[in-house]
Write an enzyme that holds these catalytic residues in place. Structure first.
Site, PDB file in Angstrom:
ATOM      1  CG  ASP A 109      63.231  13.042  22.479  1.00  0.00           C
ATOM      2  OD1 ASP A 109      62.300  12.965  21.652  1.00  0.00           O
ATOM      3  OD2 ASP A 109      63.073  12.801  23.692  1.00  0.00           O
ATOM      4  N   GLY A 110      62.715  15.564  20.521  1.00  0.00           N
ATOM      5  CA  GLY A 110      62.044  16.852  20.673  1.00  0.00           C
ATOM      6  C   GLY A 110      61.498  17.438  19.380  1.00  0.00           C
ATOM      7  CG  ASN A 111      62.431  15.772  15.551  1.00  0.00           C
ATOM      8  OD1 ASN A 111      63.358  16.482  15.924  1.00  0.00           O
ATOM      9  ND2 ASN A 111      62.590  14.707  14.784  1.00  0.00           N
ATOM     10  CD1 TRP A 154      62.057  23.699  17.482  1.00  0.00           C
ATOM     11  CD2 TRP A 154      61.006  22.871  15.666  1.00  0.00           C
ATOM     12  NE1 TRP A 154      62.293  24.561  16.432  1.00  0.00           N
ATOM     13  CE2 TRP A 154      61.661  24.074  15.307  1.00  0.00           C
ATOM     14  CE3 TRP A 154      60.287  22.174  14.692  1.00  0.00           C
ATOM     15  CZ2 TRP A 154      61.611  24.590  14.012  1.00  0.00           C
ATOM     16  CZ3 TRP A 154      60.238  22.693  13.412  1.00  0.00           C
ATOM     17  CH2 TRP A 154      60.895  23.893  13.075  1.00  0.00           C
ATOM     18  CG  HIS A 160      59.046  13.759  12.797  1.00  0.00           C
ATOM     19  ND1 HIS A 160      59.790  13.546  13.932  1.00  0.00           N
ATOM     20  CD2 HIS A 160      57.783  13.334  13.105  1.00  0.00           C
ATOM     21  CE1 HIS A 160      59.021  13.008  14.874  1.00  0.00           C
ATOM     22  NE2 HIS A 160      57.793  12.880  14.392  1.00  0.00           N
ATOM     23  CB  THR A 184      62.119  -1.634  18.795  1.00  0.00           C
ATOM     24  OG1 THR A 184      62.666  -1.324  20.092  1.00  0.00           O
ATOM     25  CG2 THR A 184      63.229  -2.217  17.936  1.00  0.00           C
ATOM     26  CD  GLU A 185      61.077   0.287  22.535  1.00  0.00           C
ATOM     27  OE1 GLU A 185      61.978   1.054  22.158  1.00  0.00           O
ATOM     28  OE2 GLU A 185      61.250  -0.934  22.675  1.00  0.00           O
ATOM     29  NE  ARG A 220      56.978   8.492  18.623  1.00  0.00           N
ATOM     30  CZ  ARG A 220      57.781   9.535  18.703  1.00  0.00           C
ATOM     31  NH1 ARG A 220      57.769  10.443  17.741  1.00  0.00           N
ATOM     32  NH2 ARG A 220      58.590   9.685  19.716  1.00  0.00           N
ATOM     33  CG  LEU A 245      81.378  11.007  10.413  1.00  0.00           C
ATOM     34  CD1 LEU A 245      81.846  11.017  11.861  1.00  0.00           C
ATOM     35  CD2 LEU A 245      80.451  12.197  10.157  1.00  0.00           C
ATOM     36  NE  ARG A 298      61.917   8.986  28.335  1.00  0.00           N
ATOM     37  CZ  ARG A 298      61.095   9.955  28.759  1.00  0.00           C
ATOM     38  NH1 ARG A 298      61.069  10.274  30.039  1.00  0.00           N
ATOM     39  NH2 ARG A 298      60.302  10.600  27.922  1.00  0.00           N
ATOM     40  CD  GLU A 351      82.307  10.784  31.009  1.00  0.00           C
ATOM     41  OE1 GLU A 351      81.576  11.561  31.642  1.00  0.00           O
ATOM     42  OE2 GLU A 351      83.043   9.941  31.560  1.00  0.00           O
TER      43      GLU A 351
HETATM   44  C1  IPE Z   1      63.857   8.099  21.555  1.00  0.00           C
HETATM   45  O1  IPE Z   1      62.939   9.151  21.600  1.00  0.00           O
HETATM   46  C2  IPE Z   1      63.914   7.527  20.181  1.00  0.00           C
HETATM   47  C3  IPE Z   1      64.468   8.384  19.150  1.00  0.00           C
HETATM   48  C4  IPE Z   1      64.980   9.586  19.312  1.00  0.00           C
HETATM   49  C5  IPE Z   1      64.470   7.837  17.833  1.00  0.00           C
HETATM   50  P1  IPE Z   1      61.433   8.909  22.078  1.00  0.00           P
HETATM   51  O2  IPE Z   1      60.769  10.227  22.019  1.00  0.00           O
HETATM   52  O3  IPE Z   1      60.838   7.810  21.311  1.00  0.00           O
HETATM   53  O4  IPE Z   1      61.650   8.423  23.577  1.00  0.00           O
HETATM   54  P2  IPE Z   1      60.671   8.456  24.822  1.00  0.00           P
HETATM   55  O5  IPE Z   1      59.385   7.855  24.384  1.00  0.00           O
HETATM   56  O6  IPE Z   1      60.506   9.882  25.204  1.00  0.00           O
HETATM   57  O7  IPE Z   1      61.373   7.678  25.885  1.00  0.00           O
HETATM   58  C1  IPE Z   2      62.350  12.528  18.066  1.00  0.00           C
HETATM   59  O1  IPE Z   2      61.381  13.488  18.290  1.00  0.00           O
HETATM   60  C2  IPE Z   2      62.163  11.778  16.779  1.00  0.00           C
HETATM   61  C3  IPE Z   2      61.682  10.408  16.944  1.00  0.00           C
HETATM   62  C4  IPE Z   2      61.519   9.792  18.069  1.00  0.00           C
HETATM   63  C5  IPE Z   2      61.330   9.687  15.735  1.00  0.00           C
HETATM   64  P1  IPE Z   2      59.972  13.127  18.912  1.00  0.00           P
HETATM   65  O2  IPE Z   2      59.054  12.768  17.817  1.00  0.00           O
HETATM   66  O3  IPE Z   2      60.117  12.101  19.962  1.00  0.00           O
HETATM   67  O4  IPE Z   2      59.550  14.506  19.534  1.00  0.00           O
HETATM   68  P2  IPE Z   2      58.863  14.725  20.942  1.00  0.00           P
HETATM   69  O5  IPE Z   2      59.724  14.023  21.960  1.00  0.00           O
HETATM   70  O6  IPE Z   2      57.508  14.113  20.859  1.00  0.00           O
HETATM   71  O7  IPE Z   2      58.848  16.193  21.114  1.00  0.00           O
HETATM   72 MG    MG Z   3      60.456  12.149  21.944  1.00  0.00          MG
END
Ligand code: IPE
Ligand code: IPE
Ligand code: MG
Length: 254
Positions: free
Chosen positions: A34-36, A39, A51, A80-81, A85, A145, A208, A221
């Site tokens: 998460d966080g692309n 970033w 991404h 799935t959510e 976007r 792996l 979460r 863990e």
């Molecule tokens: C969870 O990240 C899904 C993936 C990393 C693929 P999200 O960015 O979609 O999650 P929420 O919306 O912050 O819960």
């Molecule tokens: C995770 O990064 C990648 C996917 C969920 C596809 P995000 O796209 O959720 O990046 P943030 O959370 O918005 O920074």
């Molecule tokens: Mg995210």
């Protein structure tokens, strides 16, 4: 240095991991990458640049996991959510498999990595699925792996699909309700045959689960970091492993 050994197979002698930490390596590590987007924003770039940087980081962390002898690395790539976007972002994400696999497949093969996928094929564009399925096919005989991508994956959907199939098998008389055990139920999930994750890592500061592996994480863990996925380095990965190694897993016992 790493190039000499191949990107994924570098068995460099305990450069970052002290020797004693090479014991008690988690068999299965799952990562919510998460966080692309944040970033990219922090660098003044569009989300999609995040991404692409995130995609490139998959190689780094796969290599680190392989070096340690992790057996399964599951990466949450698209939930799935995430279809909710903006279309341009979804379209970009759906193009990443055909960018990632041709770029990485030789190294993956050289290092005996086997590709797997968890999630619904239905709903994925043909071009994304083709890229994933080709990689699965090309690496199906590899014994190292397992790199398991959770793509169009949701924990609730996985459970419902499994329950539906179970119900059909009961209806058809193949099993009875009394046959339903944890072990049998496991075999109805998309993670069939894989050990449960020992360690879950989530980057970007969110604390979460976001619909990830709801059944399988029962005794996993958890380890969270504020670092955004594109900047999550092998040193961060080793830090998570060390934290895992210092934990007492009691499973309810004393
Ligand atoms: C969870 O990240 C899904 C993936 C990393 C693929 P999200 O960015 O979609 O999650 P929420 O919306 O912050 O819960
Ligand atoms: C995770 O990064 C990648 C996917 C969920 C596809 P995000 O796209 O959720 O990046 P943030 O959370 O918005 O920074
Ligand atoms: Mg995210």
């Amino acid at each position: 240095m790493n190039r000499l050994f191949g990107w994924f197979g570098a068995k460099n002698p305990d450069r970052e991991m002290p020797a004693h930490s090479r014991e008690n390596i988690p068999q299965h590590v799952a990562i919510i990458m998460d966080g692309n987007g944040r970033w990219a924003k922090s660098k003044g770039m569009p989300r999609i640049a995040g991404h692409r940087a995130g995609m490139k980081n998959v190689r780094t962390i796969t290599m680190a996991a392989n070096e340690l002898g992790v057996k399964v690395l599951t990466l949450y790539a698209f939930s799935t959510e995430n279809w909710k976007r903006p279309k341009e972002e979804v379209d970009f994400l759906m193009k990443l498999p055909q960018e990632f696999f041709p770029l990485e497949i030789d190294e993956l093969k050289k290092n005996n990595v086997r590709i797997r996928m968890m999630g619904s094929k239905e709903g994925l564009p043909r071009h994304s699925l083709d890229a994933v399925e080709a990689a699965i096919e090309e690496t199906k005989d590899n014994t190292g792996l397992i790199l398991n991508f959770a793509l169009n994956y949701g924990g609730r959907r996985e459970l419902l699909l499994g329950i539906r199939r179970l119900a059909e098998h009961i209806r058809d008389g193949e099993i009875t309700p009394d046959d339903i055990s944890e072990q049998l139920f496991d075999s109805y999930l998309q993670s069939e045959g894989l050990p449960e994750p020992d360690l879950l890592i989530r980057t970007s500061g969110e604390v979460r689960i976001s619909n990830f592996m709801l059944w399988q994480l029962a005794y996993t863990e958890l380890w969270f970091t504020d670092v955004f996925w594109p900047e999550f380095s092998r040193e961060h990965f080793f830090e998570a492993i060390r934290s895992y190694q210092g934990r007492a897993r009691r499973y309810g016992k004393l």
